[in-house]
Motif scaffolding. Structure first.
Motif, PDB file in Angstrom:
ATOM      1  N   SER A 295     105.656  72.313 -70.795  1.00  0.00           N
ATOM      2  CA  SER A 295     104.947  71.321 -69.970  1.00  0.00           C
ATOM      3  C   SER A 295     105.928  70.324 -69.377  1.00  0.00           C
ATOM      4  CB  SER A 295     103.898  70.603 -70.812  1.00  0.00           C
ATOM      5  OG  SER A 295     102.940  71.516 -71.305  1.00  0.00           O
ATOM      6  N   PHE A 296     106.882  69.886 -70.201  1.00  0.00           N
ATOM      7  CA  PHE A 296     107.869  68.925 -69.711  1.00  0.00           C
ATOM      8  C   PHE A 296     108.725  69.543 -68.608  1.00  0.00           C
ATOM      9  CE2 PHE A 296     112.171  67.106 -69.999  1.00  0.00           C
ATOM     10  CZ  PHE A 296     111.880  65.774 -69.733  1.00  0.00           C
ATOM     11  N   CYS A 297     109.173  70.780 -68.826  1.00  0.00           N
ATOM     12  CA  CYS A 297     109.981  71.452 -67.798  1.00  0.00           C
ATOM     13  C   CYS A 297     109.178  71.650 -66.517  1.00  0.00           C
ATOM     14  CB  CYS A 297     110.482  72.794 -68.325  1.00  0.00           C
ATOM     15  SG  CYS A 297     111.718  72.657 -69.635  1.00  0.00           S
ATOM     16  N   GLY A 298     107.891  72.019 -66.682  1.00  0.00           N
ATOM     17  CA  GLY A 298     107.048  72.157 -65.499  1.00  0.00           C
ATOM     18  C   GLY A 298     106.910  70.847 -64.755  1.00  0.00           C
ATOM     19  N   LEU A 299     106.749  69.756 -65.520  1.00  0.00           N
ATOM     20  CA  LEU A 299     106.641  68.432 -64.889  1.00  0.00           C
ATOM     21  C   LEU A 299     107.932  68.067 -64.175  1.00  0.00           C
ATOM     22  CD1 LEU A 299     104.963  65.867 -64.468  1.00  0.00           C
ATOM     23  CD2 LEU A 299     105.864  65.017 -66.635  1.00  0.00           C
ATOM     24  N   ILE A 300     109.078  68.330 -64.827  1.00  0.00           N
ATOM     25  CA  ILE A 300     110.367  68.042 -64.192  1.00  0.00           C
ATOM     26  C   ILE A 300     110.532  68.893 -62.937  1.00  0.00           C
ATOM     27  CG2 ILE A 300     112.850  68.251 -64.477  1.00  0.00           C
ATOM     28  CD1 ILE A 300     111.670  65.854 -65.873  1.00  0.00           C
ATOM     29  N   GLY A 301     110.082  70.173 -63.033  1.00  0.00           N
ATOM     30  CA  GLY A 301     110.177  71.054 -61.877  1.00  0.00           C
ATOM     31  C   GLY A 301     109.369  70.567 -60.690  1.00  0.00           C
ATOM     32  N   LEU A 302     108.305  69.808 -60.951  1.00  0.00           N
ATOM     33  CA  LEU A 302     107.513  69.244 -59.856  1.00  0.00           C
ATOM     34  C   LEU A 302     108.053  67.891 -59.409  1.00  0.00           C
ATOM     35  CD1 LEU A 302     103.908  70.105 -61.145  1.00  0.00           C
ATOM     36  CD2 LEU A 302     105.209  71.281 -59.376  1.00  0.00           C
ATOM     37  N   ILE A 303     108.641  67.146 -60.346  1.00  0.00           N
ATOM     38  CA  ILE A 303     109.132  65.812 -60.000  1.00  0.00           C
ATOM     39  C   ILE A 303     110.398  65.898 -59.156  1.00  0.00           C
ATOM     40  CG2 ILE A 303     110.169  63.728 -60.982  1.00  0.00           C
ATOM     41  CD1 ILE A 303     108.209  63.912 -63.264  1.00  0.00           C
ATOM     42  N   ILE A 304     111.272  66.843 -59.482  1.00  0.00           N
ATOM     43  CA  ILE A 304     112.550  66.940 -58.753  1.00  0.00           C
ATOM     44  C   ILE A 304     112.329  67.138 -57.253  1.00  0.00           C
ATOM     45  CG2 ILE A 304     114.590  68.389 -58.440  1.00  0.00           C
ATOM     46  CD1 ILE A 304     114.710  68.717 -61.451  1.00  0.00           C
ATOM     47  N   PRO A 305     111.465  68.099 -56.811  1.00  0.00           N
ATOM     48  CA  PRO A 305     111.239  68.211 -55.362  1.00  0.00           C
ATOM     49  C   PRO A 305     110.641  66.943 -54.761  1.00  0.00           C
ATOM     50  CG  PRO A 305     110.452  70.175 -56.488  1.00  0.00           C
ATOM     51  CD  PRO A 305     110.766  69.169 -57.547  1.00  0.00           C
ATOM     52  N   VAL A 306     109.739  66.292 -55.514  1.00  0.00           N
ATOM     53  CA  VAL A 306     109.144  65.053 -54.998  1.00  0.00           C
ATOM     54  C   VAL A 306     110.228  64.014 -54.769  1.00  0.00           C
ATOM     55  CG1 VAL A 306     107.594  63.155 -55.557  1.00  0.00           C
ATOM     56  CG2 VAL A 306     106.887  65.490 -56.036  1.00  0.00           C
ATOM     57  N   VAL A 307     111.168  63.897 -55.724  1.00  0.00           N
ATOM     58  CA  VAL A 307     112.264  62.936 -55.573  1.00  0.00           C
ATOM     59  C   VAL A 307     113.158  63.324 -54.403  1.00  0.00           C
ATOM     60  CG1 VAL A 307     114.320  62.000 -56.694  1.00  0.00           C
ATOM     61  CG2 VAL A 307     112.212  62.310 -58.011  1.00  0.00           C
ATOM     62  N   ILE A 308     113.441  64.632 -54.291  1.00  0.00           N
ATOM     63  CA  ILE A 308     114.291  65.086 -53.185  1.00  0.00           C
ATOM     64  C   ILE A 308     113.632  64.780 -51.843  1.00  0.00           C
ATOM     65  CG2 ILE A 308     115.253  67.127 -52.067  1.00  0.00           C
ATOM     66  CD1 ILE A 308     115.688  68.320 -54.838  1.00  0.00           C
ATOM     67  N   ILE A 309     112.329  65.094 -51.748  1.00  0.00           N
ATOM     68  CA  ILE A 309     111.608  64.830 -50.492  1.00  0.00           C
ATOM     69  C   ILE A 309     111.577  63.331 -50.198  1.00  0.00           C
ATOM     70  CG2 ILE A 309     109.356  65.008 -49.362  1.00  0.00           C
ATOM     71  CD1 ILE A 309     108.912  67.576 -51.039  1.00  0.00           C
ATOM     72  N   PHE A 310     111.374  62.540 -51.248  1.00  0.00           N
ATOM     73  CA  PHE A 310     111.354  61.086 -51.058  1.00  0.00           C
ATOM     74  C   PHE A 310     112.702  60.596 -50.554  1.00  0.00           C
ATOM     75  CE2 PHE A 310     112.331  56.896 -52.842  1.00  0.00           C
ATOM     76  CZ  PHE A 310     111.344  56.138 -52.239  1.00  0.00           C
ATOM     77  N   LEU A 311     113.798  61.114 -51.137  1.00  0.00           N
ATOM     78  CA  LEU A 311     115.126  60.685 -50.705  1.00  0.00           C
ATOM     79  C   LEU A 311     115.419  61.157 -49.285  1.00  0.00           C
ATOM     80  CD1 LEU A 311     117.191  61.329 -53.968  1.00  0.00           C
ATOM     81  CD2 LEU A 311     116.364  59.146 -53.078  1.00  0.00           C
ATOM     82  N   ILE A 312     114.955  62.379 -48.959  1.00  0.00           N
ATOM     83  CA  ILE A 312     115.148  62.865 -47.589  1.00  0.00           C
ATOM     84  C   ILE A 312     114.471  61.933 -46.594  1.00  0.00           C
ATOM     85  CG2 ILE A 312     114.514  64.714 -45.984  1.00  0.00           C
ATOM     86  CD1 ILE A 312     114.946  66.705 -48.251  1.00  0.00           C
TER      87      ILE A 312
END
Length: 821
Positions: free
Chosen positions: A497-514
């Motif tokens: 569950s934690f890895c799945g959450l991290i897997g979803l958070i990382i793209p969100v952070v990348i998109i936010f930074l973009i």
């Protein structure tokens, strides 16, 4: 001229919209491949972590700790039981520390060989297989018991195996044979029959018992179930649950055995003490009886009987008190005698309970130290320091005990003296009684005390004998340790569950930074929030390379230029006069030439006489004159030739455009050395005036206004300035420059054209809740009835408003989310 707002021009593409949650969802949905990739990598990392991380198991067991003082039928404390076992009031913290003591754990380790560790050697990690390894190694003797010995074992066959000690040479030995390597004598036996060759490597590590005790103590946890409960919970966290189960069960059994051993040892010593004391008291009773017989021979006792009975009632209470203190002093004297007797050194002493607990506690400490010393010697503990420490503590406790007993005896003697003084004051009237009668009474009192003490010792001797044969531990195993159903750590569900959450958070952070660091115009709102300059047209992104895209075409871009032509009617109201349009931008590459050519072409298709003036004279541009769609550079005569006076008749530099009879073009000509000064020539004004008389529209394609000042020179000749902004290219900070130009009126009557618009996917110009232009207008009547401007797409039986562009080479995800490669 009308000053129109964004809400009236360009509204054919999309209306103003409010923020919706769907916008966010569609925005992130456009990055679905990134989410899928990140989620896949995160879950893969979680799987690898779970695959190669050592699993930790939690093993538990529980014990009930008995306690409390033994009492008689009338509720008084049983003195002999207290002497045998001490006061058993349960102190849970003491019980916990006693179980964790090194002496107890080391005894358990030696008995069960828990200082042997077995490992299965793997490529990435080693697995602890102690207590269920396919073989067993036993060291019979070793030269140094303080060293760690490591055996590497491999090549297991039905008859033999290879073994090396401390990474030394490999030796081949047979199962069950006594072998010697570097003075270490050992034997290896197979736990089960080896039927085939196994090349799996193993390792056996022998450690000193003290090391194994430290290892067990670090993993062992002991705690009370609750404050009001005397139940202890024993637990271990380990990667080898089988070994942990064996350790906990062995530890609980060892605690029980140790408690029973302690009880029996004290009981046997106490029986010897009681027998010795009973012999002494028996002889004293015989002597008193002989004295009584002699005293009874005096006849004067018969004459004073009545008076003696009279005073006996008064003396009764004093006698009872004196008797109790005398009994205490006798027992104290017996204990002092026992302690001072050299033959009793190393023996537990009986415990007698006084009004206070000082003596009881000291005797209990003394007995515990004696038993611990005996227990250490019994297990052949090699640590001489432990025995020396116990001996020193015995001397100190013995010294304190004797001092306390003597102090109690002195206090009792003082109290007895006071009772004797009271007795003497009562006995004064008895002075006339015969002396022999009083001596007899005294002897009888002494005999009564001796008889009472003898009977008490006799009773307790029998009870102690029975107890020594049926001694039971105060510890009861409530629940043996068992194999856990699942590992305690890592918890697979939480990790995944934690890895799945991290897997979803990382793209969100990348998109936010973009988006955070995106400094280019992307959304329509980026423009409308900065300026009120009207947007007259929007040109979508296309991969086509045609110089003119509006000829005989019904594609989306062609229709957008037609809409732009219609919107110009609201900006230019000088009916009957020539309308002059200037196309410029902030920097190069924003599509000025493409826009000006196609805008001129679409105006010409409306039967308007149009001429295109290519004023970007600082570079060579593709020619649309004479040979349309020819991308070769031109060096024909043009504006530069006219302005420098080489050509006097402007008709000589005007070129036709193939396919557009109403469209003419004047190309730049050769690149001049002084373009800015050349545009200041008075011939430019006369040229514009001549053209206004001959054409209905003049389109001026100029150099970027943010780089050179050519556009400012040409601006006074223009009725309207069409300013190009390119999506995903023009910087947001350049919008401030456009606003400044508009507010200072340096470029009059400005309107904005947005070029290279992405209408779908992650760079959707209209926002993520909008539809592409072609689909916004995909409604109407069919060709089977009614009316509408329909046509079949190439290669399709469906009808639509537009012709299809060339076949797209977009990738799978680009096609899926309608994005461009």
């Amino acid at each position: 001229m009308n000053d129109l707002s964004n809400n009236t021009i360009g509204s054919s593409f999309i209306n103003e919209k409010t923020f919706q949650l769907k916008d966010i969802f569609l925005k992130y949905l456009s990055y679905l491949p990134l989410f899928i990739l990140s989620l896949a990598l995160s879950l893969a990392a979680g799987y690898i972590y779970l695959r190669y991380t050592t699993k930790i198991y939690r093993v538990n067991g529980s014990m009930l700790v008995g306690g409390g003082q033994s009492t008689t039928s009338n509720g008084q404390v049983d003195l002999i039981n207290s002497a045998l076992y001490g006061t058993r009031s349960v102190n849970m913290q003491n019980e916990i520390e006693a179980i964790r003591s090194r002496i107890l754990l080391e005894s358990m380790v030696r008995k069960n060989d828990f200082n042997y560790y077995y490992y299965n050697l793997g490529k990435i990690k080693n697995s602890d297989i102690s207590d269920y390894a396919p073989f067993k190694l036993k060291i019979l003797s070793n030269p140094d018991t303080n060293l760690v010995y490591t055996f590497n074992i491999s090549e297991l066959t039905p008859k033999s195996l290879n073994i090396s000690l401390n990474n030394g040479p490999i030796n081949k030995i047979h199962w069950g044979d006594t072998s010697t390597i570097n003075k270490v004598v050992f034997i290896v036996t197979a736990s089960s029959k080896v039927n085939e060759i196994s090349r799996e490597p193993f390792q056996v590590k022998w450690t000193p018992p003290a090391y194994a005790v430290s290892d067990i103590q670090s993993k062992l946890s002991i705690g009370g179930l609750s404050e009001k409960s005397s139940i202890l919970t024993l637990g271990m966290r380990t990667d080898n649950p089988t070994r942990a189960v064996n350790i906990l069960n062995s530890l609980m059994v060892e605690v029980q055995k140790r408690d029973v051993f302690l009880k029996k040892e004290i009981a046997f010593r106490t029986i010897d003490f009681i027998d010795e004391r009973m012999d002494t008291i028996s002889r004293e009773i015989d002597k008193i009886e002989e004295d009584i017989i002699l005293k009874k021979g005096d006849p004067r006792f018969n004459n004073s009987q009545d008076e003696n009975n009279y005073y006996s009632a008064q003396l009764s209470d004093i006698e009872v008190k004196s008797k109790r203190l005398t009994t205490d002093n006798m027992l104290s004297a017996l204990l002092v005698s026992f302690i001072n007797d050299d033959k009793n050194i190393g023996k537990p002493i009986p415990l007698y309970v006084f009004d206070g607990t000082a003596v009881s506690d000291l005797i209990k400490q003394y007995n515990t130290l004696v038993i611990n010393g005996a227990f250490a010697k019994k297990d052949n503990t090699e640590d001489g320091g432990t025995i020396s420490t116990i001996s020193y503590q015995l001397k100190e406790v013995k010294k304190k005990l004797i001092e306390t007993l003597k102090y109690i005896q002195n206090e009792n003697n003082n109290q007895i003296l006071r009772y004797q003084n009271e007795s003497n004051s009562i006995l004064d009237p008895l002075g006339k009684l015969p002396i022999k009668q009083r001596e007899v009474e005294e002897l009888k009192r002494q005999k009564s005390i001796k008889d009472q003490l003898y009977a008490y010792l006799l009773q307790k001797r029998e009870e102690t004998s029975i107890t020594s044969l049926s001694a039971q531990s105060n510890y009861t195993i409530l629940e043996n340790a068992t194999m856990p159903g699942a590992e305690f750590e890592p918890q697979a569900s939480k990790i995944i569950s934690f890895c799945g959450l991290i897997g979803l958070i990382i793209p969100v952070v990348i998109i936010f930074l973009i988006e955070l660091f995106n400094d280019k115009v992307t959304l329509r709102d980026d423009i409308t929030k900065k300026t009120a300059i009207p947007i007259i047209g929007e040109i979508i992104h296309s991969s086509r390379t045609d110089l003119l895209v509006v000829l005989n075409n019904r594609n989306v871009i062609s229709e957008q230029f037609r809409i732009m032509r219609a919107n110009l009617q609201f900006l230019l109201t000088n009916n009957g006069q020539c309308k002059t349009l200037m196309v410029t931008s902030s920097v190069g590459g924003e599509g000025k030439s493409f826009t000006s050519r196609n805008l001129a072409a679409v105006l010409a298709l409306a039967n308007k006489k149009v001429i295109l003036l290519q004023f970007d004279i600082r570079k060579i541009q593709p020619s649309i004159g004479k040979q349309q769609n020819n991308n070769s550079s031109t060096t024909s005569k043009g504006i530069v030739n006219y302005l420098i006076g080489q050509i006097n008749n402007h008709e000589e530099i005007i070129q036709d455009v193939e396919g557009f009879p109403n469209l003419k073009v004047i190309e730049p000509g050769p690149i001049p050395p002084n373009p800015a000064e050349l545009l200041l020539s008075p011939l430019l004004g006369s040229l514009i005036e001549k053209l206004k008389k001959e054409y209905e529209y003049i389109i001026m394609d100029t150099a970027p206004v943010g780089i050179v000042g050519d556009a400012f020179i040409l601006a006074p000749f223009a009725d309207c300035i069409l300013y190009l902004i390119r999506q995903r290219f023009t910087l947001k900070k350049q919008l401030d420059f456009i606003v400044e130009l508009n507010e200072t009126k340096k470029l009059p009557n400005m309107a904005i054209i947005v070029n290279d618009v992405q209408v779908s996917g992650r760079y959707n110009y209209y926002g993520y809740n909008s539809y592409a232009y072609a689909y916004r207008y995909g409604y109407g009547y069919t060709n089977k009835g009614g009316y509408g401007y329909f046509g079949k797409r190439k290669g399709s039986n469906s009808y639509t408003y537009f012709d299809s562009d060339s076949k797209s080479n977009a990738g799978f995800f680009a096609k899926l989310f309608k994005t461009k490669d």
